[in-house]
Design an enzyme around this catalytic site. Structure first.
Site, PDB file in Angstrom:
ATOM      1  N   GLU A 184      -4.202   5.411  -6.026  1.00 34.38           N
ATOM      2  CA  GLU A 184      -4.267   4.265  -6.934  1.00 34.38           C
ATOM      3  C   GLU A 184      -3.565   3.029  -6.393  1.00 34.38           C
ATOM      4  O   GLU A 184      -4.044   1.896  -6.578  1.00 34.38           O
ATOM      5  CB  GLU A 184      -3.687   4.650  -8.299  1.00 34.38           C
ATOM      6  CG  GLU A 184      -4.573   5.559  -9.134  1.00 34.38           C
ATOM      7  CD  GLU A 184      -4.440   7.030  -8.782  1.00 34.38           C
ATOM      8  OE1 GLU A 184      -4.997   7.865  -9.512  1.00 34.38           O
ATOM      9  OE2 GLU A 184      -3.777   7.357  -7.770  1.00 34.38           O
TER      10      GLU A 184
ATOM     11  N   GLU B  29      -3.935  14.500 -10.787  1.00 41.18           N
ATOM     12  CA  GLU B  29      -3.113  14.392 -11.990  1.00 41.18           C
ATOM     13  C   GLU B  29      -3.381  15.559 -12.935  1.00 41.18           C
ATOM     14  O   GLU B  29      -2.455  16.109 -13.543  1.00 41.18           O
ATOM     15  CB  GLU B  29      -3.389  13.064 -12.681  1.00 41.18           C
ATOM     16  CG  GLU B  29      -3.000  11.868 -11.821  1.00 41.18           C
ATOM     17  CD  GLU B  29      -2.613  10.654 -12.620  1.00 41.18           C
ATOM     18  OE1 GLU B  29      -1.435  10.559 -12.987  1.00 41.18           O
ATOM     19  OE2 GLU B  29      -3.510   9.821 -12.877  1.00 41.18           O
TER      20      GLU B  29
END
Length: 233
Positions: A128, A108
Site C-alpha cells: 500500500e 491482512e
C-alpha cells in the site's frame, strides 16, 4: 467469488475464487466474504479454513474498489473491515492455507486468522505504501504486536515482497510446507480442532483475545475467569 463448502464434519472451506484477477477482492467480494463469516459464526461450523484458487489473493481490486466505496459510503468500509476480520473475534477458529500471491488485503486477512499455513513458494507483501496509502485492514495496528516493531516496519514501510520462510522466521506463519501442500495441512489441523469440545475451543479463543487486548495481569485474570466458567459446565 466466495465459495463455502462443508468438507468434513464441522469443517467449512472458504475459498476465494476469482483466478482471472488472482482472487483480487472487489466490493462485492468483500461483502460476500463478510456474509460468509456471519453465516459461519451463526451456524454449526466448528472450524473454518480459508484459501484461494491457485493464489491466495492479490489484495483489493483497486480498479473498481475506490469508485464503489465512494458510491456506497461508510457501509462499504464496515463490510470490508468485517470481511478482513478487522477488530472482529470469531468464536470459530480460522485456519488459513496460503499458496502463491498473498498481497495487501489478502495478507491482512491471513494476519487475522488463528493458524497460518503457507506453501514454500508463497509470496507476501503489503504494498500500500507504494501507492500512497496505508494498510487499513488491521495490519498497522496488529502487525507490530505479532512480529515486533522492527520486522513489522520493514514490511509496512518498504512494501517489498517476502517469502514464506522469512515470514515464518518473523513469526507471522505457523508452518511452511511444500508448495501445493498448504491446504492439506490446514484441513488436517482443522479436523483435529473440530474433534475437540466446542466450548473449550471457544473459551481458548475468547481468553486469548481478551488477554491480547490488555496487560499481562488482565490476561491472567481472563484466563482464570474463563477457565472457571468452563469447569462449572
Amino acid at each position: 467469488m466466495i465459495e463455502v463448502t462443508r468438507v468434513a464434519p464441522g469443517v467449512d472451506l472458504v475459498r476465494l475464487s476469482r483466478p482471472a484477477r488472482r482472487n483480487a477482492l472487489d466490493l462485492a467480494g468483500f461483502r460476500a466474504l463478510a456474509q460468509a463469516w456471519r453465516e459461519i459464526e451463526s451456524g454449526d461450523t466448528r472450524v473454518a479454513v480459508i484459501t484461494g484458487t491457485r493464489d491466495f489473493s492479490s489484495g483489493a481490486d483497486l480498479a473498481t474498489l475506490d469508485a464503489d466505496v465512494r458510491a456506497t459510503g461508510r457501509q462499504a468500509w464496515v463490510d470490508i473491515e468485517q470481511a478482513l476480520l478487522r477488530d472482529v473475534v470469531l468464536t470459530t477458529p480460522v485456519v488459513s492455507a496460503v499458496e502463491g500471491l498473498c498481497f495487501g488485503a489478502g495478507m491482512e486477512l491471513v494476519g487475522a486468522t488463528d493458524i497460518r499455513i503457507a506453501g514454500g513458494d508463497a509470496v507476501f507483501a503489503l504494498p500500500e505504501v507504494r501507492h500512497g496509502f496505508i494498510p487499513s485492514g488491521g495490519s498497522v495496528a496488529r502487525l507490530p504486536r505479532q512480529l515486533g516493531p522492527a520486522a513489522a516496519m520493514q514490511i509496512l514501510l518498504t512494501g517489498a515482497r517476502f517469502g514464506a520462510d522469512r515470514l515464518f522466521h518473523w513469526g507471522f506463519l505457523s508452518e511452511v510446507v511444500g508448495p501445493g501442500e498448504a491446504l492439506d495441512r490446514a484441513l488436517e489441523l482443522a479436523g483435529t480442532i473440530a474433534g475437540h469440545p466446542v466450548a473449550a475451543v471457544a473459551a481458548i479463543k475468547r481468553a486469548v483475545a481478551e488477554g491480547l487486548a490488555g496487560t499481562l495481569d488482565e490476561a491472567y485474570a481472563a484466563e482464570s475467569r474463563i477457565g472457571r466458567e468452563i469447569l462449572r459446565r
